[in-house]
Motif scaffolding. Structure first.
Motif, PDB file in Angstrom:
ATOM      1  N   LEU A 271       8.068 -34.725  13.734  1.00  0.00           N
ATOM      2  CA  LEU A 271       8.731 -33.972  12.668  1.00  0.00           C
ATOM      3  C   LEU A 271       7.657 -33.526  11.683  1.00  0.00           C
ATOM      4  CD1 LEU A 271      11.907 -36.144  11.902  1.00  0.00           C
ATOM      5  CD2 LEU A 271      11.715 -34.142  13.399  1.00  0.00           C
ATOM      6  N   VAL A 272       7.729 -32.270  11.281  1.00  0.00           N
ATOM      7  CA  VAL A 272       6.734 -31.704  10.370  1.00  0.00           C
ATOM      8  C   VAL A 272       7.443 -31.000   9.211  1.00  0.00           C
ATOM      9  CG1 VAL A 272       4.810 -30.086  10.104  1.00  0.00           C
ATOM     10  CG2 VAL A 272       5.077 -31.365  12.241  1.00  0.00           C
ATOM     11  N   ALA A 273       7.120 -31.406   7.995  1.00  0.00           N
ATOM     12  CA  ALA A 273       7.676 -30.745   6.814  1.00  0.00           C
ATOM     13  C   ALA A 273       6.944 -29.425   6.594  1.00  0.00           C
ATOM     14  CB  ALA A 273       7.528 -31.639   5.593  1.00  0.00           C
ATOM     15  N   GLU A 274       7.676 -28.332   6.684  1.00  0.00           N
ATOM     16  CA  GLU A 274       7.105 -27.012   6.397  1.00  0.00           C
ATOM     17  C   GLU A 274       7.507 -26.682   4.955  1.00  0.00           C
ATOM     18  OE1 GLU A 274       6.551 -22.671   8.578  1.00  0.00           O
ATOM     19  OE2 GLU A 274       8.295 -23.898   9.063  1.00  0.00           O
ATOM     20  N   THR A 275       6.660 -27.097   4.037  1.00  0.00           N
ATOM     21  CA  THR A 275       7.018 -27.142   2.623  1.00  0.00           C
ATOM     22  C   THR A 275       7.472 -25.798   2.060  1.00  0.00           C
ATOM     23  OG1 THR A 275       5.516 -29.001   2.275  1.00  0.00           O
ATOM     24  CG2 THR A 275       6.173 -27.761   0.329  1.00  0.00           C
ATOM     25  N   THR A 276       6.687 -24.766   2.272  1.00  0.00           N
ATOM     26  CA  THR A 276       7.007 -23.456   1.688  1.00  0.00           C
ATOM     27  C   THR A 276       8.369 -22.943   2.131  1.00  0.00           C
ATOM     28  OG1 THR A 276       4.658 -22.904   1.569  1.00  0.00           O
ATOM     29  CG2 THR A 276       6.208 -21.077   1.430  1.00  0.00           C
ATOM     30  N   MET A 277       8.752 -23.265   3.359  1.00  0.00           N
ATOM     31  CA  MET A 277      10.009 -22.762   3.910  1.00  0.00           C
ATOM     32  C   MET A 277      11.195 -23.690   3.658  1.00  0.00           C
ATOM     33  SD  MET A 277       9.016 -19.915   4.967  1.00  0.00           S
ATOM     34  CE  MET A 277      10.546 -19.371   5.704  1.00  0.00           C
ATOM     35  N   ALA A 278      10.969 -24.787   2.949  1.00  0.00           N
ATOM     36  CA  ALA A 278      12.041 -25.736   2.612  1.00  0.00           C
ATOM     37  C   ALA A 278      12.782 -26.214   3.850  1.00  0.00           C
ATOM     38  CB  ALA A 278      13.012 -25.107   1.601  1.00  0.00           C
ATOM     39  N   ARG A 279      12.006 -26.590   4.878  1.00  0.00           N
ATOM     40  CA  ARG A 279      12.627 -27.051   6.120  1.00  0.00           C
ATOM     41  C   ARG A 279      11.727 -28.051   6.839  1.00  0.00           C
ATOM     42  NH1 ARG A 279      12.096 -21.267   9.325  1.00  0.00           N
ATOM     43  NH2 ARG A 279       9.823 -21.264   9.595  1.00  0.00           N
ATOM     44  N   ILE A 280      12.296 -28.707   7.845  1.00  0.00           N
ATOM     45  CA  ILE A 280      11.542 -29.647   8.673  1.00  0.00           C
ATOM     46  C   ILE A 280      11.629 -29.179  10.123  1.00  0.00           C
ATOM     47  CG2 ILE A 280      11.380 -32.020   9.501  1.00  0.00           C
ATOM     48  CD1 ILE A 280      12.543 -32.930   6.833  1.00  0.00           C
ATOM     49  N   ARG A 281      10.475 -29.051  10.744  1.00  0.00           N
ATOM     50  CA  ARG A 281      10.383 -28.576  12.120  1.00  0.00           C
ATOM     51  C   ARG A 281      10.155 -29.747  13.072  1.00  0.00           C
ATOM     52  NH1 ARG A 281      11.616 -23.355  13.073  1.00  0.00           N
ATOM     53  NH2 ARG A 281       9.674 -22.194  13.283  1.00  0.00           N
ATOM     54  N   ARG A 282      10.611 -29.589  14.312  1.00  0.00           N
ATOM     55  CA  ARG A 282      10.335 -30.566  15.355  1.00  0.00           C
ATOM     56  C   ARG A 282       9.389 -29.906  16.355  1.00  0.00           C
ATOM     57  NH1 ARG A 282      15.224 -33.438  16.839  1.00  0.00           N
ATOM     58  NH2 ARG A 282      16.016 -31.318  17.101  1.00  0.00           N
ATOM     59  N   VAL A 283       8.186 -30.437  16.429  1.00  0.00           N
ATOM     60  CA  VAL A 283       7.156 -29.883  17.311  1.00  0.00           C
ATOM     61  C   VAL A 283       7.012 -30.807  18.519  1.00  0.00           C
ATOM     62  CG1 VAL A 283       4.736 -29.230  17.525  1.00  0.00           C
ATOM     63  CG2 VAL A 283       5.933 -28.860  15.355  1.00  0.00           C
ATOM     64  N   HIS A 284       7.138 -30.236  19.697  1.00  0.00           N
ATOM     65  CA  HIS A 284       7.063 -31.020  20.927  1.00  0.00           C
ATOM     66  C   HIS A 284       5.600 -31.148  21.363  1.00  0.00           C
ATOM     67  CE1 HIS A 284      11.443 -30.836  21.285  1.00  0.00           C
ATOM     68  NE2 HIS A 284      11.344 -29.563  20.923  1.00  0.00           N
ATOM     69  N   VAL A 285       5.131 -32.389  21.410  1.00  0.00           N
ATOM     70  CA  VAL A 285       3.717 -32.643  21.685  1.00  0.00           C
ATOM     71  C   VAL A 285       3.485 -33.218  23.077  1.00  0.00           C
ATOM     72  CG1 VAL A 285       3.148 -32.939  19.254  1.00  0.00           C
ATOM     73  CG2 VAL A 285       3.863 -34.924  20.602  1.00  0.00           C
ATOM     74  N   ALA A 286       4.559 -33.569  23.774  1.00  0.00           N
ATOM     75  CA  ALA A 286       4.445 -34.117  25.127  1.00  0.00           C
ATOM     76  C   ALA A 286       5.749 -33.849  25.872  1.00  0.00           C
ATOM     77  CB  ALA A 286       4.144 -35.621  25.079  1.00  0.00           C
ATOM     78  N   GLY A 287       5.755 -34.150  27.174  1.00  0.00           N
ATOM     79  CA  GLY A 287       6.975 -33.971  27.969  1.00  0.00           C
ATOM     80  C   GLY A 287       7.180 -32.538  28.425  1.00  0.00           C
ATOM     81  N   LEU A 288       8.375 -32.261  28.906  1.00  0.00           N
ATOM     82  CA  LEU A 288       8.689 -30.950  29.479  1.00  0.00           C
ATOM     83  C   LEU A 288       8.643 -29.828  28.453  1.00  0.00           C
ATOM     84  CD1 LEU A 288      11.676 -31.950  31.821  1.00  0.00           C
ATOM     85  CD2 LEU A 288       9.304 -31.489  32.483  1.00  0.00           C
TER      86      LEU A 288
END
Length: 415
Positions: A271-288
């Motif tokens: 999970l990554v806080a994208e501060t300027t956009m007032a949101r939290i992103r989920r970045v897939h770092v492994a798996g399919l």
């Protein structure tokens, strides 16, 4: 008396009506004239004073080059987001003894944090012990930060070591007993064509083989964070460091101020806080789905910083500024007006602008789907100001700050 003599007599002795009309007209005319002179003088003086300012504004180049972006209308602050004063029930610890304890980690009842003077501290009861200093003195000023260092995110690794993200110096592994610090990633180096200028937060896998961290910008450093927020440049990244091969790769790019990072239990995404956009992103770092990204929660009522796990299976998200609804959000207003941002930064320094940013501390517990289950507020940051992280341990929230000279502690059993 003949007729012509009578006419002359009547003209000479005609009755006169005494009136103030003529003097009034003279006075009114004089007053109007004086008013015109005053207005002309005032306008001339105003023009004389404003002209150099306008020339300076036109000549000066703005330090930022803002991009136009759009935010959704902020959610109404009701339900779980209903304003309250629960965060004001927190107690301050180590007041005026630690400055800017951005992030907090613990091993049992021993806590660790990094401060604005470049130190990694160990907090044992009421004692403060310096574990190590990542940079070199002098410290304490804006100019000194790049060499003094500024430790931000801190996590405990699987082998009892600390993983520390220093905004300038890089990513380190620190032995909390001996203070030995090993630099894993050097700050300032160029990776995939972009410079690591603002390393922010860190996460590590359970086997210690992979380290993920955010680089908030390749253009702006931590000391210019307000420039980054206002410019809204999409030059932030998430990177992966392999501790075995020492390979450094870019996992995700083109983010607007990626800030806090947290590795999910399956270790396939962060999970990554994208501060300027007032949101939290989920970045897939492994798996399919490796290399992909989706949104964990969008349109938060504030600008998220660090993300840390809660004991109920959720995540604590800290925000030091909100987007009030009902109310007025300056950052939302400016997002569509880059020319206003340029003008502001031509006239005022970052330190001056910070005085006009309304303080409002908000800690929220979010669960899967971005559902808010509870929130703690401190309007105006009376007790806990400039918060950056909420770290839970043994029924209490330990609140970090990027600027305040204390650690705040909130007993969850009492709120």
């Amino acid at each position: 008396m003949n007729e012509s003599a009578g006419v002359r007599f009547r003209r000479l002795h005609r009755a006169h009506v005494i009136t103030e009309e003529l003097p009034e007209r003279r006075h009114k005319g004089a007053s109007t004239y004086s008013g015109k002179v005053f207005k002309v003088t005032l306008l001339s003086l105003g023009g004389f004073l404003l002209l150099p300012l306008l020339i300076i504004i036109l000549i000066l180049e703005s330090p930022i080059h803002p991009e136009v972006f759009s935010l959704k209308e902020p959610p109404q602050m009701k339900g779980c987001w209903e304003p309250n004063l629960r965060l004001r029930e927190a107690q301050r610890l180590f007041e005026d003894q630690v400055l800017g304890p951005e992030s907090i980690a613990n091993m049992g009842d021993i806590f660790f944090t990094g401060t604005a003077d470049g130190k990694i501290l160990k907090l044992i009861g009421r004692r403060i012990v310096t574990v190590t200093t990542l940079g070199r003195p002098p410290c304490g000023s804006r100019e000194d930060e790049p060499t003094c260092g500024r430790p931000l995110g801190i996590k405990v690794g699987p082998n009892g070591t600390l993983f520390v993200a220093d905004a300038y110096l890089g990513v380190f592994e620190v032995d909390p007993t001996t203070g030995a610090a090993t630099r894993l990633v050097a700050g300032g180096q160029v990776v995939a064509g972009r410079k690591l200028s603002f390393i922010n937060d860190v996460a590590v896998t359970q086997d210690g083989k992979k380290v993920y961290f955010t680089d908030s910008s390749s253009r702006w450093q931590r000391r210019d964070y307000l420039h980054l927020i206002m410019e809204a440049t999409a030059d932030g990244r998430v990177l992966e460091y392999d501790t075995e091969t020492q390979e450094l790769t870019v996992v995700m790019e083109n983010l607007r101020f990626p800030n806090g990072i947290h590795l999910l239990p399956d270790e396939e995404s962060v999970l990554v806080a994208e501060t300027t956009m007032a949101r939290i992103r989920r970045v897939h770092v492994a798996g399919l789905n490796k290399g992909g990204m989706d949104t964990f929660v969008d349109n938060l009522p504030g600008f998220p910083d660090n993300i840390r796990p809660s004991s109920s299976g959720g995540y604590w998200v800290s925000m030091s500024a909100v987007r009030p609804n009902p109310g007025f959000s300056m950052l939302d207003f400016l997002s569509q007006r880059p020319w206003v941002k340029k003008l502001i930064f031509k006239l005022f320094s970052q330190d001056v602008l910070m005085k006009f940013v309304p303080r409002y501390s908000l800690v929220a517990e979010l669960h899967d789907g971005g559902i808010c289950t509870r929130s703690f507020h401190d309007p105006n940051g009376v007790v806990a100001a400039y918060i950056s992280e909420a770290h839970e341990h043994d029924g209490k929230l330990y609140i970090g700050s990027f600027r305040s000279p204390y650690v705040a502690v909130l007993d969850l059993g009492g709120v």
